[in-house]
Enzyme design. Structure first.
Site, short mmCIF file in Angstrom:
data_model
loop_
_atom_site.label_atom_id
_atom_site.label_comp_id
_atom_site.label_asym_id
_atom_site.label_seq_id
_atom_site.Cartn_x
_atom_site.Cartn_y
_atom_site.Cartn_z
CG ASP A 107 36.29 71.06 48.22
OD1 ASP A 107 36.38 70.68 46.90
OD2 ASP A 107 35.32 70.82 48.89
C1 SPV Z 1 33.21 66.61 49.32
O1 SPV Z 1 33.43 65.72 50.45
O2 SPV Z 1 34.16 67.09 48.95
C2 SPV Z 1 31.91 66.99 49.32
C3 SPV Z 1 31.10 67.15 50.54
O3 SPV Z 1 31.48 67.33 48.37
S1 SPV Z 1 30.90 68.77 50.90
O4 SPV Z 1 32.32 68.94 51.38
O5 SPV Z 1 30.01 68.90 51.97
O6 SPV Z 1 30.75 69.68 49.91
MG MG Z 2 33.27 67.95 47.06
#
Ligand code: SPV
Ligand code: MG
Length: 281
Positions: free
Chosen positions: A55
């Site tokens: 991510d």
């Molecule tokens: C997501 O679900 O991508 C978020 C929440 O932004 S977190 O993973 O806590 O950043």
């Molecule tokens: Mg996110």
């Protein structure tokens, strides 16, 4: 009622705590609706994970938009797009708002980290852009939206980046003045003390959103009592899926036939129902 009107109505409903769940495709968004939640969070973490990617803006804005489009067509719930930093600078934010509004999202969340971002729970890569630069991004987002019911969520990463509570509050005030419809205060500690402190010190009308991933004991009741407007359960779907898949695959590997995992599988009739096969001619 249009999903966007529904979202506004939920925000304006006194005492209502909106419960949004992270999804990564049409199927998981449809399941969120079947289980009566209020909204879908088109999660950057879930979508990236479903591509086996970090991510960290490895996927492009267009890839996120295409997945989000599938999410929207699979549910009548309001969909909030996790647009990370807006995929670049202020110009990218403008393009992001145009494109995501056009596919029908009810909300767009942008965060004040540098592009490319890193998931908030990874130690490295947690730097913020300046307050002024993020204010400009928010103003541009608000100027770009066509439907006044579209909500822009300003996500503050001060507590994630180690910049402290004063910085979080200063940024919240600046983002409120720049027109943010909601403030998301993110925290990575394993209890809700930071977000509770923020909420107590936040005296302006912009409603507050939290993501209780690292403080899962935080209840809806506590959210209501402390005047939080929205809880985002960001990633239980992908994490429970991976657990179920691991269990199934390891059991299958040591089995002689599919029969040994048969009881662990959802019926094909349920899958056809989810796909709306009956509606086909
Ligand atoms: C997501 O679900 O991508 C978020 C929440 O932004 S977190 O993973 O806590 O950043
Ligand atoms: Mg996110």
């Amino acid at each position: 009622m249009k999903a966007r009107n529904k979202m506004r109505q939920l925000i304006n409903q006194k005492g209502k705590v909106i419960r949004a769940v992270g999804a990564h495709n049409g199927l998981t968004a449809r399941l969120v609706e079947r289980h009566n939640f209020d909204a879908v969070w088109a999660s950057g973490f879930e979508i990236s994970s479903s591509f086996a990617k970090p991510d960290a803006n490895i996927l492009s804005m267009t890839e996120f938009k295409n997945i989000t489009e599938n999410i929207i067509e699979s549910t009548t719930l309001p969909v909030i797009a996790d647009c990370d930093t807006g995929f670049g600078n202020v110009n990218n934010v403008i393009e992001t708002v145009k494109k995501f509004e056009n596919i029908g999202v009810s909300g767009i969340s942008i965060e004040d980290k540098i592009f490319p971002k890193m998931n908030s729970f990874v130690e490295k890569g947690q730097s913020l852009i300046s307050k002024k630069e993020f204010e400009d991004k928010l103003k541009a987002a608000k100027d770009t939206q066509i439907d006044p019911d579209l909500i822009i969520i300003a996500r503050i990463e001060s507590l994630i980046a180690g910049s402290g509570m004063d910085d979080a509050l200063e940024r919240a005030f600046a983002y409120y003045q720049a027109g943010a419809d909601m403030i998301l205060i993110h925290s990575k500690i394993h209890n809700p003390s930071e977000v509770l402190q923020f909420r107590k010190l936040w005296n302006y009308p912009t409603p507050v959103v939290i993501v209780p991933t690292t403080y899962p004991m935080f209840s809806v009741e506590e959210a209501r009592n402390n005047d939080f407007k929205m809880l985002i359960y960001a990633n239980p779907i992908i994490r429970s899926s991976v657990k179920a898949i691991n269990d199934t695959l390891s059991k299958l590997y040591s089995s002689d036939s599919l029969l040994e995992i048969d009881d662990d599988l959802i019926d094909m009739s349920y899958m056809f129902d989810l796909q709306k096969v009956k509606e086909m001619v």
